[in-house]
Motif scaffolding. Structure first.
Motif, mmCIF file in Angstrom:
data_model
loop_
_atom_site.group_PDB
_atom_site.id
_atom_site.type_symbol
_atom_site.label_atom_id
_atom_site.label_comp_id
_atom_site.label_asym_id
_atom_site.label_seq_id
_atom_site.Cartn_x
_atom_site.Cartn_y
_atom_site.Cartn_z
ATOM 1 N N HIS A 218 0.825 -1.209 0.000
ATOM 2 C CA HIS A 218 0.000 0.000 0.000
ATOM 3 C C HIS A 218 0.862 1.262 0.000
ATOM 4 O O HIS A 218 0.365 2.363 -0.238
ATOM 5 N N VAL A 219 2.151 1.097 0.265
ATOM 6 C CA VAL A 219 3.055 2.230 0.454
ATOM 7 C C VAL A 219 4.144 2.301 -0.615
ATOM 8 O O VAL A 219 4.574 3.386 -0.994
ATOM 9 N N ASN A 220 4.585 1.167 -1.141
ATOM 10 C CA ASN A 220 5.785 1.150 -1.987
ATOM 11 C C ASN A 220 5.555 1.511 -3.452
ATOM 12 O O ASN A 220 6.498 1.506 -4.248
ATOM 13 N N LEU A 224 0.206 -2.530 -9.159
ATOM 14 C CA LEU A 224 -0.825 -1.912 -9.994
ATOM 15 C C LEU A 224 -2.221 -2.082 -9.393
ATOM 16 O O LEU A 224 -3.088 -1.228 -9.564
ATOM 17 N N ALA A 225 -2.419 -3.158 -8.635
ATOM 18 C CA ALA A 225 -3.727 -3.407 -8.027
ATOM 19 C C ALA A 225 -4.102 -2.331 -7.011
ATOM 20 O O ALA A 225 -5.283 -2.143 -6.712
ATOM 21 N N TYR A 226 -3.107 -1.621 -6.479
ATOM 22 C CA TYR A 226 -3.361 -0.576 -5.491
ATOM 23 C C TYR A 226 -3.260 0.835 -6.087
ATOM 24 O O TYR A 226 -3.141 1.812 -5.348
ATOM 25 N N PHE A 229 -5.496 3.444 -4.668
ATOM 26 C CA PHE A 229 -5.068 3.913 -3.350
ATOM 27 C C PHE A 229 -3.923 4.911 -3.493
ATOM 28 O O PHE A 229 -3.901 5.955 -2.829
ATOM 29 N N TYR A 230 -2.973 4.627 -4.389
ATOM 30 C CA TYR A 230 -1.853 5.532 -4.614
ATOM 31 C C TYR A 230 -2.323 6.901 -5.107
ATOM 32 O O TYR A 230 -1.723 7.927 -4.780
ATOM 33 N N ARG A 231 -3.389 6.910 -5.880
ATOM 34 C CA ARG A 231 -3.881 8.161 -6.461
ATOM 35 C C ARG A 231 -4.457 9.120 -5.411
ATOM 36 O O ARG A 231 -4.730 10.287 -5.719
ATOM 37 N N GLY A 250 -0.027 10.362 -7.094
ATOM 38 C CA GLY A 250 0.547 9.052 -6.841
ATOM 39 C C GLY A 250 0.111 8.064 -7.904
ATOM 40 O O GLY A 250 -1.071 8.004 -8.249
ATOM 41 N N ARG A 251 1.050 7.324 -8.424
ATOM 42 C CA ARG A 251 0.767 6.308 -9.434
ATOM 43 C C ARG A 251 1.709 5.130 -9.247
ATOM 44 O O ARG A 251 2.795 5.249 -8.703
#
Length: 320
Positions: A218-220, A224-226, A229-231, A250-251
């Protein structure tokens, strides 16, 4: 013998081209984190095409793109640690396509000399970075994607671990003097004990034999599945015009490469791109150096796919 020679020449001509082996100078601008694999590719490519002289220039991806778009430095190819840099700075005026060719992940590097080296782990790294006396740093977010991705990782940690105010607390414990032009520049500081912890890509940590903390997905920024969340996070960086700013969202980490419209040596540039995207060529060296290639590489639309040189289309697919 004459018949055999004639048949061989016929096959060469039919297969694309004749005696047009690329030659001359090939100018490649690339992210600092690509230095090790691209150095290996340079040697292998020049051995394959002895008439080509690959000339590489590396640095923070944003800075390298600005040398092309603002300073007007000539280049054949530009490879960025963040495909968004090419999208923002070079397309559509200076380039037509942007091939996503490799990925990476953010890690926190350290050495046996680092403060609390025996205590830090995946679950408490953000507490360690906030302790008094701990020296940590990252690359400059205004010129290097590794810099703004480091800040994104901390923002994501605040959200994922539900630690309100974490981002600002950690930045308050990081002097601005701990920033460098590119994340690769921080490795020696960690190795010689001048810095306890430094943000870097996993490939850099592996290439320089650094210890590192693997972060939650969730952080690194590596899964691509997250990506949704990164966005949720973004970092404001300076724009191309003095006094201007833009927000980098975030991408998922994806390296991009393009050929400039006014590339001085298009023939050699196309040959290098074909070599880079070949599973038995550049992709093999990327994998060997800790930078997993996308196989196949991809572009985001059919419209962009149609702008690719015909020699590359079998090596690239479309993933929106």
């Amino acid at each position: 013998m004459l018949c055999a020679t004639g048949f061989a020449l016929f096959c060469i001509i039919q297969s694309g081209g004749a005696f047009a082996a690329p030659s001359g100078k090939l100018i490649v601008f690339h992210a600092g984190s690509l230095t090790v694999p691209f150095a290996a590719m340079e040697k292998e490519f020049e051995a394959r095409y002895p008439g080509v002289d690959v000339q590489r220039e590396s640095g923070g991806s944003t800075r390298m793109a600005r040398l092309i778009s603002e300073v007007g430095k000539p280049a054949d190819l530009m490879a960025s640690a963040d495909f968004q840099v090419i999208d923002k700075s070079l397309i559509p005026e200076l380039a037509e396509f942007n091939i996503r060719f490799a990925t990476n992940e953010l890690v926190l590097t350290y050495s046996e000399h680092s403060r609390f080296a025996d205590d830090i782990n995946t679950d408490n790294w953000f507490e360690i970075l906030g302790r008094p006396g701990v020296v940590w740093g990252h690359s400059d977010p205004n010129i290097d994607p590794g810099g703004y991705r480091s800040l994104m990782a901390i923002q994501l940690a605040e959200k994922y671990y539900q630690k309100p105010g974490l981002y600002q607390r950690l930045l308050d414990n990081r002097p601005k003097g701990n920033l460098r032009d590119k994340s690769v520049s921080l490795t020696s500081m960690v190795q010689n004990g001048d810095m306890d912890y430094a943000w870097a890509y996993r490939s850099i940590a592996l290439q320089h034999n650094l210890k590192f903390i693997t972060l939650d997905e969730h952080v690194n920024l590596a899964n691509l599945a997250y990506d949704d969340f990164y966005r949720q996070v973004s970092v404001r960086v300076t724009g191309e015009r003095p006094g201007s700013y833009l927000d980098r969202p975030g991408r998922f980490v994806a390296y991009g490469i393009t050929m400039l419209k006014d590339a001085p040596n298009r023939e050699a540039a196309e040959a290098f791109l074909a070599y880079l995207l070949d599973p038995q060529g550049g992709q093999r060296l990327l994998k060997r150096n800790g930078q997993p290639p996308f196989n196949p590489a991809f572009v985001p639309s059919q419209t962009m796919y149609r702008t690719l040189p015909a020699t590359l289309r079998d090596l690239v697919t479309v993933i929106p």
